[in-house]
Design a protein around this motif. Structure first.
Motif, PDB file in Angstrom:
ATOM      1  N   ILE A   1      43.574  44.934  28.902  1.00 56.82           N
ATOM      2  CA  ILE A   1      43.218  44.838  27.694  1.00 56.82           C
ATOM      3  C   ILE A   1      42.396  43.498  27.668  1.00 56.82           C
ATOM      4  CG2 ILE A   1      44.199  43.775  25.700  1.00 56.82           C
ATOM      5  CD1 ILE A   1      46.386  45.959  25.715  1.00 56.82           C
ATOM      6  N   GLY A   2      41.167  43.410  26.658  1.00 55.25           N
ATOM      7  CA  GLY A   2      40.331  42.327  26.690  1.00 55.25           C
ATOM      8  C   GLY A   2      39.559  42.052  27.567  1.00 55.25           C
ATOM      9  N   VAL A   3      39.483  42.751  28.853  1.00 57.24           N
ATOM     10  CA  VAL A   3      38.493  42.684  29.947  1.00 57.24           C
ATOM     11  C   VAL A   3      37.625  43.752  30.015  1.00 57.24           C
ATOM     12  CG1 VAL A   3      38.368  42.129  32.356  1.00 57.24           C
ATOM     13  CG2 VAL A   3      40.162  41.200  31.136  1.00 57.24           C
ATOM     14  N   PRO A   4      36.438  43.889  30.479  1.00 52.80           N
ATOM     15  CA  PRO A   4      35.354  42.546  30.303  1.00 52.80           C
ATOM     16  C   PRO A   4      35.316  42.499  28.870  1.00 52.80           C
ATOM     17  CG  PRO A   4      34.239  44.589  30.728  1.00 52.80           C
ATOM     18  CD  PRO A   4      35.623  45.276  30.837  1.00 52.80           C
ATOM     19  N   LYS A   5      34.888  41.005  28.557  1.00 57.01           N
ATOM     20  CA  LYS A   5      34.716  40.694  27.087  1.00 57.01           C
ATOM     21  C   LYS A   5      33.181  40.985  26.782  1.00 57.01           C
ATOM     22  CE  LYS A   5      33.249  35.867  27.681  1.00 57.01           C
ATOM     23  NZ  LYS A   5      33.684  35.269  29.094  1.00 57.01           N
ATOM     24  N   ARG A   6      32.809  41.438  25.855  1.00 55.21           N
ATOM     25  CA  ARG A   6      31.439  41.562  25.368  1.00 55.21           C
ATOM     26  C   ARG A   6      31.459  40.696  24.056  1.00 55.21           C
ATOM     27  NH1 ARG A   6      31.686  48.072  24.847  1.00 55.21           N
ATOM     28  NH2 ARG A   6      31.604  48.581  27.181  1.00 55.21           N
ATOM     29  N   CYS A   7      31.403  39.135  24.350  1.00 47.81           N
ATOM     30  CA  CYS A   7      31.814  38.495  23.357  1.00 47.81           C
ATOM     31  C   CYS A   7      31.198  37.066  23.530  1.00 47.81           C
ATOM     32  CB  CYS A   7      33.386  38.452  22.874  1.00 47.81           C
ATOM     33  SG  CYS A   7      33.818  37.509  21.579  1.00 47.81           S
ATOM     34  N   GLY A   8      30.781  36.300  22.547  1.00 49.55           N
ATOM     35  CA  GLY A   8      30.633  35.114  22.886  1.00 49.55           C
ATOM     36  C   GLY A   8      31.940  34.097  22.597  1.00 49.55           C
ATOM     37  N   GLU A   9      33.052  34.771  22.082  1.00 52.39           N
ATOM     38  CA  GLU A   9      34.299  34.040  21.945  1.00 52.39           C
ATOM     39  C   GLU A   9      34.455  33.142  20.974  1.00 52.39           C
ATOM     40  OE1 GLU A   9      35.218  33.210  26.257  1.00 52.39           O
ATOM     41  OE2 GLU A   9      36.826  34.740  26.050  1.00 52.39           O
ATOM     42  N   GLY A  10      33.525  32.897  19.689  1.00 52.01           N
ATOM     43  CA  GLY A  10      33.508  32.138  18.889  1.00 52.01           C
ATOM     44  C   GLY A  10      34.636  32.683  17.525  1.00 52.01           C
ATOM     45  N   PHE A  11      35.717  31.907  17.111  1.00 51.08           N
ATOM     46  CA  PHE A  11      36.353  32.404  15.946  1.00 51.08           C
ATOM     47  C   PHE A  11      36.617  31.351  15.199  1.00 51.08           C
ATOM     48  CE2 PHE A  11      40.425  35.095  15.637  1.00 51.08           C
ATOM     49  CZ  PHE A  11      39.885  35.751  14.658  1.00 51.08           C
ATOM     50  N   GLY A  12      36.092  31.430  13.833  1.00 47.47           N
ATOM     51  CA  GLY A  12      36.076  30.915  12.743  1.00 47.47           C
ATOM     52  C   GLY A  12      37.904  30.584  12.031  1.00 47.47           C
ATOM     53  N   LEU A  13      37.981  29.072  11.707  1.00 46.04           N
ATOM     54  CA  LEU A  13      39.303  28.753  11.383  1.00 46.04           C
ATOM     55  C   LEU A  13      39.562  29.440  10.180  1.00 46.04           C
ATOM     56  CD1 LEU A  13      41.960  27.099  11.932  1.00 46.04           C
ATOM     57  CD2 LEU A  13      40.768  25.246  10.787  1.00 46.04           C
ATOM     58  N   SER A  14      38.691  29.655   9.204  1.00 46.55           N
ATOM     59  CA  SER A  14      38.894  30.535   7.775  1.00 46.55           C
ATOM     60  C   SER A  14      39.345  31.801   8.132  1.00 46.55           C
ATOM     61  CB  SER A  14      37.719  30.298   7.038  1.00 46.55           C
ATOM     62  OG  SER A  14      36.563  30.986   7.783  1.00 46.55           O
ATOM     63  N   TRP A  15      38.533  32.521   9.223  1.00 45.27           N
ATOM     64  CA  TRP A  15      39.091  33.767   9.547  1.00 45.27           C
ATOM     65  C   TRP A  15      40.450  33.832  10.061  1.00 45.27           C
ATOM     66  CZ3 TRP A  15      37.662  38.066   7.876  1.00 45.27           C
ATOM     67  CH2 TRP A  15      36.322  38.419   7.448  1.00 45.27           C
ATOM     68  N   MET A  16      40.897  32.772  10.815  1.00 46.94           N
ATOM     69  CA  MET A  16      42.373  33.023  11.519  1.00 46.94           C
ATOM     70  C   MET A  16      43.293  32.867  10.210  1.00 46.94           C
ATOM     71  SD  MET A  16      42.089  30.673  14.652  1.00 46.94           S
ATOM     72  CE  MET A  16      40.807  30.702  15.865  1.00 46.94           C
TER      73      MET A  16
ATOM     74  N   ARG B   1      42.661  33.790   6.982  1.00 42.81           N
ATOM     75  CA  ARG B   1      42.718  34.730   6.132  1.00 42.81           C
ATOM     76  C   ARG B   1      43.534  35.824   6.829  1.00 42.81           C
ATOM     77  NH1 ARG B   1      36.845  35.204   5.747  1.00 42.81           N
ATOM     78  NH2 ARG B   1      36.707  33.610   4.537  1.00 42.81           N
ATOM     79  N   LEU B   2      43.535  35.819   8.391  1.00 47.57           N
ATOM     80  CA  LEU B   2      44.579  37.120   8.885  1.00 47.57           C
ATOM     81  C   LEU B   2      45.717  36.502   9.316  1.00 47.57           C
ATOM     82  CD1 LEU B   2      41.398  37.925  11.364  1.00 47.57           C
ATOM     83  CD2 LEU B   2      42.323  39.305   9.516  1.00 47.57           C
ATOM     84  N   GLY B   3      46.077  35.277   8.856  1.00 46.30           N
ATOM     85  CA  GLY B   3      47.491  34.925   9.086  1.00 46.30           C
ATOM     86  C   GLY B   3      47.861  34.457  10.704  1.00 46.30           C
ATOM     87  N   LEU B   4      46.882  34.153  11.416  1.00 46.47           N
ATOM     88  CA  LEU B   4      46.773  33.729  12.721  1.00 46.47           C
ATOM     89  C   LEU B   4      46.760  32.274  12.900  1.00 46.47           C
ATOM     90  CD1 LEU B   4      44.068  36.105  14.199  1.00 46.47           C
ATOM     91  CD2 LEU B   4      46.569  36.172  14.760  1.00 46.47           C
ATOM     92  N   LYS B   5      47.878  31.805  13.657  1.00 47.40           N
ATOM     93  CA  LYS B   5      48.036  30.241  13.889  1.00 47.40           C
ATOM     94  C   LYS B   5      47.066  30.218  15.253  1.00 47.40           C
ATOM     95  CE  LYS B   5      52.121  28.707  11.570  1.00 47.40           C
ATOM     96  NZ  LYS B   5      53.094  29.667  11.752  1.00 47.40           N
TER      97      LYS B   5
ATOM     98  N   GLY C   1      36.919  38.469  13.348  1.00 48.03           N
ATOM     99  CA  GLY C   1      37.732  38.400  11.932  1.00 48.03           C
ATOM    100  C   GLY C   1      37.315  39.607  11.369  1.00 48.03           C
ATOM    101  N   ILE C   2      36.208  40.274  11.094  1.00 47.87           N
ATOM    102  CA  ILE C   2      35.854  41.074  10.079  1.00 47.87           C
ATOM    103  C   ILE C   2      36.401  42.337  10.665  1.00 47.87           C
ATOM    104  CG2 ILE C   2      33.725  42.732   9.485  1.00 47.87           C
ATOM    105  CD1 ILE C   2      32.006  40.020   9.722  1.00 47.87           C
ATOM    106  N   ALA C   3      36.348  42.777  12.120  1.00 45.28           N
ATOM    107  CA  ALA C   3      37.260  43.926  12.383  1.00 45.28           C
ATOM    108  C   ALA C   3      38.561  43.922  12.223  1.00 45.28           C
ATOM    109  CB  ALA C   3      36.847  44.008  14.105  1.00 45.28           C
ATOM    110  N   MET C   4      39.226  42.699  12.096  1.00 43.05           N
ATOM    111  CA  MET C   4      40.723  42.798  12.027  1.00 43.05           C
ATOM    112  C   MET C   4      40.746  42.773  10.680  1.00 43.05           C
ATOM    113  SD  MET C   4      41.729  39.749  14.860  1.00 43.05           S
ATOM    114  CE  MET C   4      43.624  39.880  14.413  1.00 43.05           C
ATOM    115  N   GLU C   5      40.245  42.158   9.669  1.00 47.23           N
ATOM    116  CA  GLU C   5      40.429  42.531   8.472  1.00 47.23           C
ATOM    117  C   GLU C   5      40.096  44.005   7.934  1.00 47.23           C
ATOM    118  OE1 GLU C   5      38.594  40.045   4.533  1.00 47.23           O
ATOM    119  OE2 GLU C   5      37.077  41.389   5.456  1.00 47.23           O
ATOM    120  N   ALA C   6      39.129  44.608   8.672  1.00 49.01           N
ATOM    121  CA  ALA C   6      38.919  46.167   8.037  1.00 49.01           C
ATOM    122  C   ALA C   6      40.075  46.827   8.851  1.00 49.01           C
ATOM    123  CB  ALA C   6      37.515  46.474   8.822  1.00 49.01           C
TER     124      ALA C   6
END
Lengths: 396, 58
Positions: free
Chosen positions: A38-53, A55-59, A290-295
């Motif tokens: 799981i999680g490998v290989p990434k296709r991602c720049g790995e930036g994640f906004g705090l407001s998204w976290m 919104r999703l209840g992630l600490k 964030g968008i994917a997890m919200e959806a």
């Protein structure tokens, strides 16, 4: 044949979120991924906004939050920059492989069944159910379910195999390439850095997302229709920058990002499509965790209702489409306009903007606030009527 | 004529199957498989490939 209330194809952020929400709702859920890890290989720049976290209840967790980010720097081709300083932590550069494993552990602890190296090769609708044929660690296994959640990324093979067209044109897709680099030097590690220009990243941009002081994801996204490859542009940039030139490449990532072409419907009979598979991505910066997890959260809510009412028809499931557009999709559609504006700007325009506008002005545009953005453009670009005209065309 | 994939360059990002207008490309068991009968040599996969692993060959 083992039966499940829901089978989720793809154990990325969207699939694992759905697995967790459904398991919490007492559904019998299976989440499978064709990859062995799981999680490998990434296709991602790995930036994640705090407001998204939030919104999703992630600490934010030190296990996967590698680098706190307080702002962004946007560079015109001359390297003149505009800085957006939030003066407080506004997001993190995360370690995707750790983040996703944590999501998987959480979903599993709620009762979701997760299987890796399990490739769903065929789907057959039969008597109101879908029979999923899988190659699981080399063995052929069949599972049955009335509801599939397709969370299998841009390729979106599951949806396509179930007769749901998610094809995308070359203009609506970005071609991405990235090096995770070590032993490099760059300005502020608490800023994410974006580089613009026709010679740097035609119809896109190049990014540097710090992962610690001397490491970063250095990547590029350009329009899929560009004749030269993303790799060529990235290599050219790395060679031209003394701080990067002698760095090591500890990971190579390639991928495509569905930055346009939102789908009219996100559900069909026995099927909900979430995340990259449903082109749920911010069209300006290409971010989608964030968008994917919200959806996935919204889709799972509808899935639980569908299970309770035993209704897996397209009409019922498309409540998810309506809810998603109300919550997020319509806003992203507005932001798509700003992307088209960005694509029309030339190198001189970028230089003018870098001199004329501020970080907060850029935030107005990036957040899709059309009215305020238009006002700002009229005020700040009085001396550049041509550029203002180009921009105003997209701020309606 | 058909699209071909250079496995040494390929990063298996799955860009080519998404843009193929006729569904001639699939990523099966981590390898790009091209259906020569379906391929129309349109070049979409060549353009989208981030690493230049796709080409049109005789």
């Amino acid at each position: 044949m083992q039966e499940f209330d829901v089978i989720i194809i793809g154990a990325g952020p969207a699939g694992l979120r759905a697995a967790k929400v459904l398991a919490e709702g007492k559904a019998k859920v299976l989440c499978i991924d064709k990859k062995q890890e799981i999680g490998v290989p990434k296709r991602c720049g790995e930036g994640f906004g705090l407001s998204w976290m939030e919104r999703l209840g992630l600490k934010p967790d030190n296990k996967w939050c590698l680098q706190s980010i307080n702002g962004a720097a946007l560079y015109a081709p001359s390297m003149k920059s505009v800085k957006i300083d939030f003066k407080k932590v506004s997001g993190y550069i995360i370690e995707r492989r750790v983040f996703e494993k944590e999501l998987a552990k959480e979903a599993a602890s709620k009762g979701a069944m997760i299987r890796t190296k399990c490739h769903a090769s065929d789907f057959e609708r039969k008597g109101g159910k879908v029979i999923v044929s899988c190659a699981e660690q080399g063995e052929n296994v069949k599972y049955a379910t009335p509801l599939i959640i397709a969370a299998d990324g841009t390729e979106s093979l599951t949806a396509r195999k179930l007769g749901f067209d998610t094809k995308i044109g070359l203009n609506d897709i970005d071609s991405g390439y990235q090096y995770e680099m070590a032993n490099i030097s760059f300005e502020n590690p608490h800023f994410i850095h974006f580089f613009f220009g026709k010679e740097i990243a035609p119809r896109g941009y190049l990014w540097l997302f710090p992962k610690g002081k001397n490491c970063a994801n250095v990547g590029i996204g350009i329009a899929g229709s560009e004749p030269k490859t993303a790799k060529e542009y990235l290599d050219k940039f790395v060679k031209a920058h003394p701080g990067l030139r002698n760095g090591s490449i500890i990971e190579v990532n390639a991928g495509t990002i569905p930055v346009g072409g939102f789908l009219d419907e996100l559900a069909a009979d026995n099927l909900l499509v979430v995340g990259d598979a449903a082109h749920q991505v911010n069209p300006i910066h290409g971010g989608g965790i964030g968008i994917a997890m919200e959806a996935a959260t919204i889709a799972s809510g509808i899935a639980l209702k569908a299970i309770a009412e035993k209704n897996f028809g397209s009409k019922f499931l498309n409540q998810y489409t309506v809810q998603w557009y109300e919550t997020r999709g319509n806003k992203l559609k507005r932001i798509l306009k700003q992307r088209h504006m960005l694509e029309e700007l030339n190198d001189n325009n970028f230089e003018t903007l870098a001199k004329s506008i501020s970080g907060s002005d850029i935030m107005l545009i990036a957040e899709g606030d059309l009215k305020s953005s238009a006002k700002m453009v009229i005020k700040k670009l009085v001396k550049h009527p041509k550029l203002a005209k180009v921009m105003l065309k997209y701020l309606k | 004529m058909t699209a071909v994939n250079d496995r040494n360059k390929c990063c298996y990002c799955a860009g080519c199957p998404i843009v193929c207008p006729v569904g001639a490309i699939e990523l099966i068991d981590g390898i790009v498989v091209i259906d020569k009968e379906k391929c129309t040599n349109c070049g979409a996969c060549v353009k989208v490939c981030p690493v230049g692993a796709m080409s049109i060959k005789r």
